[in-house]
Design an enzyme around this catalytic site. Sequence first.
Site, PDB file in Angstrom:
ATOM      1  N   ASN A   7      -7.317 -26.058  30.052  1.00  0.00           N
ATOM      2  CA  ASN A   7      -6.304 -25.302  29.394  1.00  0.00           C
ATOM      3  C   ASN A   7      -5.164 -24.756  30.085  1.00  0.00           C
ATOM      4  OD1 ASN A   7      -4.908 -22.871  28.064  1.00  0.00           O
ATOM      5  ND2 ASN A   7      -6.456 -23.174  26.452  1.00  0.00           N
ATOM      6  N   HIS A  10      -1.903 -20.738  30.849  1.00  0.00           N
ATOM      7  CA  HIS A  10      -1.504 -20.043  31.732  1.00  0.00           C
ATOM      8  C   HIS A  10      -0.373 -20.381  32.417  1.00  0.00           C
ATOM      9  CE1 HIS A  10      -4.454 -16.907  30.493  1.00  0.00           C
ATOM     10  NE2 HIS A  10      -5.393 -17.909  30.387  1.00  0.00           N
ATOM     11  N   ARG A  18       9.649 -15.563  32.796  1.00  0.00           N
ATOM     12  CA  ARG A  18      11.140 -15.561  33.087  1.00  0.00           C
ATOM     13  C   ARG A  18      12.043 -16.461  32.481  1.00  0.00           C
ATOM     14  NH1 ARG A  18      12.009 -13.937  38.639  1.00  0.00           N
ATOM     15  NH2 ARG A  18      14.288 -14.129  38.082  1.00  0.00           N
ATOM     16  N   HIS A  43      -2.389 -24.227  23.361  1.00  0.00           N
ATOM     17  CA  HIS A  43      -2.457 -23.158  22.103  1.00  0.00           C
ATOM     18  C   HIS A  43      -1.265 -23.033  21.847  1.00  0.00           C
ATOM     19  CE1 HIS A  43      -4.080 -19.420  20.075  1.00  0.00           C
ATOM     20  NE2 HIS A  43      -3.470 -20.246  19.212  1.00  0.00           N
ATOM     21  N   ARG A  45       0.907 -21.262  19.701  1.00  0.00           N
ATOM     22  CA  ARG A  45       0.859 -19.909  18.918  1.00  0.00           C
ATOM     23  C   ARG A  45       2.023 -19.742  17.954  1.00  0.00           C
ATOM     24  NH1 ARG A  45      -3.393 -16.138  21.249  1.00  0.00           N
ATOM     25  NH2 ARG A  45      -2.535 -14.821  19.649  1.00  0.00           N
ATOM     26  N   GLU A  70      -5.028 -26.481  20.240  1.00  0.00           N
ATOM     27  CA  GLU A  70      -5.340 -25.232  19.507  1.00  0.00           C
ATOM     28  C   GLU A  70      -4.341 -24.819  18.722  1.00  0.00           C
ATOM     29  OE1 GLU A  70      -8.672 -23.791  22.817  1.00  0.00           O
ATOM     30  OE2 GLU A  70      -6.798 -22.612  22.609  1.00  0.00           O
ATOM     31  N   THR A 100      -5.400 -12.535  24.184  1.00  0.00           N
ATOM     32  CA  THR A 100      -5.898 -13.951  24.164  1.00  0.00           C
ATOM     33  C   THR A 100      -6.833 -13.915  22.578  1.00  0.00           C
ATOM     34  OG1 THR A 100      -7.227 -15.585  25.058  1.00  0.00           O
ATOM     35  CG2 THR A 100      -8.250 -13.379  25.542  1.00  0.00           C
ATOM     36  N   HIS A 190     -14.225 -20.009  26.393  1.00  0.00           N
ATOM     37  CA  HIS A 190     -13.608 -18.648  26.535  1.00  0.00           C
ATOM     38  C   HIS A 190     -14.530 -17.879  27.603  1.00  0.00           C
ATOM     39  CE1 HIS A 190     -10.855 -16.051  24.770  1.00  0.00           C
ATOM     40  NE2 HIS A 190     -11.821 -15.016  24.947  1.00  0.00           N
ATOM     41  N   GLY A 191     -13.791 -17.323  28.588  1.00  0.00           N
ATOM     42  CA  GLY A 191     -14.488 -16.733  29.482  1.00  0.00           C
ATOM     43  C   GLY A 191     -15.424 -17.342  30.620  1.00  0.00           C
ATOM     44  N   HIS A 213      -8.218 -20.050  32.120  1.00  0.00           N
ATOM     45  CA  HIS A 213      -8.030 -18.651  33.188  1.00  0.00           C
ATOM     46  C   HIS A 213      -8.459 -18.974  34.701  1.00  0.00           C
ATOM     47  CE1 HIS A 213      -8.031 -14.712  34.670  1.00  0.00           C
ATOM     48  NE2 HIS A 213      -6.802 -14.602  34.202  1.00  0.00           N
TER      49      HIS A 213
END
Length: 238
Positions: A7, A10, A18, A43, A45, A70, A100, A190-191, A213
């Site tokens: 993913n 990030h 910026r 993702h 969004r 996603e 998140t 996730h995580g 992440h």
Amino acid sequence: MATLGVNIDHIANVRQARKTVEPDPVQFAFLAELGGADSITVHLREDRRHIQDRDVFLLKETIKTKLNLEMAATEEMLEIAKKTLPDYVTLVPEKREEVTTEGGLDLKSNAQYLKNFVENLKHSNIEVSAFIDPLGEQINYSKEIGFDFIELHTGKYAELSGSEQYKELQRIIESTHLANDLGLVVNAGHGLNYNNVKKIASINNMNELNIGHSIVARALAIGLEKSVREMKSLITSN
């Protein structure tokens, strides 16, 4: 053996901080593939806080692996998916105030709407996954609605430790077996990080792990290609 989906949201977070053009997540997707990524996840969004529409279109045109988009189950996102034609779509819940994604989709309360939504995507030859908590009821609804895949939410597993983490691991294992019995392909994410990924990767018939992440955080120290290689090695060394 599980594969690795990287993913890159990030990377886009840093760019959007910026409101500039760098770092470009499309470039980093290429580096992730060099490191062994089997797919790229983004993702898009509704508030466009990180990934932008141009990222999705360029990734589809340039990456050598697969694109996992996603998105929330909205009409706007449906049209973007049908124009972009990612290899597969993962439907996720979305709240503007969250940092998140906080939990899985509630398939039961949205079953008919989601069934129609999934059918629409499939008409464009897009495979569809549901991001859900590892609960039997949600897995059964995934099959009923017509999803091809599920992605089990591993956030709780990642947050726990000791015996409580073991219990959550068993729940994920049982959920994977149930989904397989129903003919669903199982992903997870996730995580997940360099310390907790191996137990999830070793689950029989686990298809793919989506991780972002922890890979990006480690890449700040050692570089993205190497950080992806290290994660890929952990997943495939069972």
